[in-house]
Design a protein around this motif. Sequence first.
Motif, PDB file in Angstrom:
ATOM      1  N   THR A  82       0.828  -1.205   0.000  1.00  0.00           N
ATOM      2  CA  THR A  82       0.000   0.000   0.000  1.00  0.00           C
ATOM      3  C   THR A  82       0.866   1.261   0.000  1.00  0.00           C
ATOM      4  N   VAL A  83       0.261   2.329  -0.444  1.00  0.00           N
ATOM      5  CA  VAL A  83       0.923   3.643  -0.415  1.00  0.00           C
ATOM      6  C   VAL A  83      -0.012   4.596   0.298  1.00  0.00           C
ATOM      7  N   LEU A  84       0.504   5.256   1.339  1.00  0.00           N
ATOM      8  CA  LEU A  84      -0.293   6.269   2.044  1.00  0.00           C
ATOM      9  C   LEU A  84       0.392   7.615   1.836  1.00  0.00           C
ATOM     10  N   GLY A  85       1.489   7.824   2.546  1.00  0.00           N
ATOM     11  CA  GLY A  85       2.244   9.065   2.331  1.00  0.00           C
ATOM     12  C   GLY A  85       1.614  10.289   2.944  1.00  0.00           C
ATOM     13  N   LEU A  86       0.737  10.086   3.921  1.00  0.00           N
ATOM     14  CA  LEU A  86       0.072  11.237   4.542  1.00  0.00           C
ATOM     15  C   LEU A  86       0.908  11.847   5.658  1.00  0.00           C
ATOM     16  N   GLU A  87       1.887  11.088   6.147  1.00  0.00           N
ATOM     17  CA  GLU A  87       2.652  11.531   7.314  1.00  0.00           C
ATOM     18  C   GLU A  87       4.057  12.015   6.935  1.00  0.00           C
ATOM     19  N   VAL A  88       4.769  11.219   6.159  1.00  0.00           N
ATOM     20  CA  VAL A  88       6.157  11.561   5.811  1.00  0.00           C
ATOM     21  C   VAL A  88       6.228  11.935   4.321  1.00  0.00           C
ATOM     22  N   PRO A  89       6.694  13.169   4.007  1.00  0.00           N
ATOM     23  CA  PRO A  89       6.708  13.638   2.614  1.00  0.00           C
ATOM     24  C   PRO A  89       7.915  13.119   1.823  1.00  0.00           C
ATOM     25  N   HIS A  90       8.060  11.809   1.826  1.00  0.00           N
ATOM     26  CA  HIS A  90       9.156  11.147   1.100  1.00  0.00           C
ATOM     27  C   HIS A  90       8.561   9.825   0.630  1.00  0.00           C
ATOM     28  N   ALA A  91       8.377   9.704  -0.679  1.00  0.00           N
ATOM     29  CA  ALA A  91       7.652   8.558  -1.260  1.00  0.00           C
ATOM     30  C   ALA A  91       8.072   7.234  -0.629  1.00  0.00           C
ATOM     31  N   HIS A  92       7.107   6.395  -0.315  1.00  0.00           N
ATOM     32  CA  HIS A  92       7.423   5.078   0.244  1.00  0.00           C
ATOM     33  C   HIS A  92       6.292   4.095  -0.007  1.00  0.00           C
ATOM     34  N   ILE A  93       6.681   2.844  -0.141  1.00  0.00           N
ATOM     35  CA  ILE A  93       5.726   1.742  -0.303  1.00  0.00           C
ATOM     36  C   ILE A  93       5.722   0.954   0.999  1.00  0.00           C
ATOM     37  N   HIS A  94       4.525   0.720   1.544  1.00  0.00           N
ATOM     38  CA  HIS A  94       4.395  -0.145   2.725  1.00  0.00           C
ATOM     39  C   HIS A  94       4.230  -1.590   2.261  1.00  0.00           C
ATOM     40  N   LEU A  95       5.012  -2.500   2.843  1.00  0.00           N
ATOM     41  CA  LEU A  95       4.853  -3.938   2.602  1.00  0.00           C
ATOM     42  C   LEU A  95       4.494  -4.588   3.930  1.00  0.00           C
ATOM     43  N   VAL A  96       3.384  -5.318   3.944  1.00  0.00           N
ATOM     44  CA  VAL A  96       2.887  -5.892   5.204  1.00  0.00           C
ATOM     45  C   VAL A  96       2.555  -7.373   5.020  1.00  0.00           C
ATOM     46  N   PRO A  97       3.195  -8.266   5.813  1.00  0.00           N
ATOM     47  CA  PRO A  97       2.845  -9.689   5.716  1.00  0.00           C
ATOM     48  C   PRO A  97       1.386  -9.905   6.128  1.00  0.00           C
ATOM     49  N   LEU A  98       0.668 -10.668   5.307  1.00  0.00           N
ATOM     50  CA  LEU A  98      -0.774 -10.840   5.547  1.00  0.00           C
ATOM     51  C   LEU A  98      -1.161 -12.282   5.793  1.00  0.00           C
ATOM     52  N   LYS A  99      -1.973 -12.470   6.843  1.00  0.00           N
ATOM     53  CA  LYS A  99      -2.674 -13.756   7.012  1.00  0.00           C
ATOM     54  C   LYS A  99      -4.148 -13.536   6.688  1.00  0.00           C
ATOM     55  N   ASN A 100      -4.630 -12.360   6.990  1.00  0.00           N
ATOM     56  CA  ASN A 100      -6.001 -12.008   6.613  1.00  0.00           C
ATOM     57  C   ASN A 100      -6.100 -10.504   6.369  1.00  0.00           C
ATOM     58  N   GLU A 101      -7.261 -10.102   5.835  1.00  0.00           N
ATOM     59  CA  GLU A 101      -7.492  -8.719   5.420  1.00  0.00           C
ATOM     60  C   GLU A 101      -7.230  -7.696   6.536  1.00  0.00           C
ATOM     61  N   GLY A 102      -7.594  -8.067   7.761  1.00  0.00           N
ATOM     62  CA  GLY A 102      -7.463  -7.145   8.889  1.00  0.00           C
ATOM     63  C   GLY A 102      -6.018  -6.790   9.200  1.00  0.00           C
ATOM     64  N   ASP A 103      -5.077  -7.611   8.725  1.00  0.00           N
ATOM     65  CA  ASP A 103      -3.663  -7.335   8.995  1.00  0.00           C
ATOM     66  C   ASP A 103      -3.190  -6.056   8.318  1.00  0.00           C
ATOM     67  N   MET A 104      -3.990  -5.546   7.386  1.00  0.00           N
ATOM     68  CA  MET A 104      -3.623  -4.336   6.639  1.00  0.00           C
ATOM     69  C   MET A 104      -4.348  -3.108   7.200  1.00  0.00           C
ATOM     70  N   ASP A 105      -4.905  -3.239   8.401  1.00  0.00           N
ATOM     71  CA  ASP A 105      -5.644  -2.121   8.976  1.00  0.00           C
ATOM     72  C   ASP A 105      -4.677  -1.186   9.703  1.00  0.00           C
ATOM     73  N   PHE A 106      -4.419  -0.042   9.093  1.00  0.00           N
ATOM     74  CA  PHE A 106      -3.421   0.882   9.633  1.00  0.00           C
ATOM     75  C   PHE A 106      -3.881   1.583  10.910  1.00  0.00           C
ATOM     76  N   ARG A 107      -5.105   1.295  11.351  1.00  0.00           N
ATOM     77  CA  ARG A 107      -5.539   1.865  12.640  1.00  0.00           C
ATOM     78  C   ARG A 107      -5.045   0.999  13.800  1.00  0.00           C
ATOM     79  N   ASN A 108      -4.576  -0.235  13.473  1.00  0.00           N
ATOM     80  CA  ASN A 108      -4.088  -1.146  14.517  1.00  0.00           C
ATOM     81  C   ASN A 108      -2.575  -1.262  14.448  1.00  0.00           C
ATOM     82  N   LYS A 109      -1.896  -0.597  15.345  1.00  0.00           N
ATOM     83  CA  LYS A 109      -0.433  -0.651  15.376  1.00  0.00           C
ATOM     84  C   LYS A 109       0.010  -1.509  16.561  1.00  0.00           C
ATOM     85  N   ILE A 110       1.187  -2.168  16.412  1.00  0.00           N
ATOM     86  CA  ILE A 110       1.756  -2.917  17.534  1.00  0.00           C
ATOM     87  C   ILE A 110       2.217  -1.906  18.581  1.00  0.00           C
ATOM     88  N   ASP A 111       1.801  -2.134  19.816  1.00  0.00           N
ATOM     89  CA  ASP A 111       2.137  -1.216  20.892  1.00  0.00           C
ATOM     90  C   ASP A 111       3.582  -1.433  21.341  1.00  0.00           C
TER      91      ASP A 111
END
Length: 130
Positions: A82-111
């Motif tokens: 995914t690409v968001l880029g709302l926080e850091v103004p330097h282009a970047h691609i997020h790569l996230v290992p997935l087991k299910n769809e919810g793993d890509m929910d950017f509202r859930n961060k590891i504490d």
Amino acid sequence: MTIFSKIIAGEIPSYKVAENDKFFAFLDINPVGWGHTLVVPKQETDYIFDLSDEDLAEMTVFAKRVAKAIKKALPCRKVGVTVLGLEVPHAHIHLVPLKNEGDMDFRNKIDSPDPEKMKQIAAAIAGNFE
Ligand code: AMP
């Protein structure tokens, strides 16, 4: 200079995963899941779709190599992109290992991710990067 340029220059520490002459990959410091990785161009550009066609194509191919390393290093079904880029103004691609769809929910961060575990994961991905 963006925070990612400072990371690339080694002025700020990061959990580095891979690098070539044009791109750099490191773990997201505030990951949505273990192995969440960012791929960035060394040359600063804010918006990914302002990159030249050639640079965007090369960045995608570099991200593919990183994604393959993540898939080998960590248990997952696929690696999400995914690409968001709302926080850091330097282009970047997020790569996230997935087991299910919810793993890509950017509202859930590891504490407060354990630094030792982050180090181990970065080394595992780096060890599988080809
Ligand atoms: P966005 O620009 O919306 O794609 O979000 C920027 C991402 O960069 C977030 O997921 C942050 O957790 C991540 N981030 C910010 N600073 C750092 C850093 N110093 N090291 C690693 N990741 C970072």
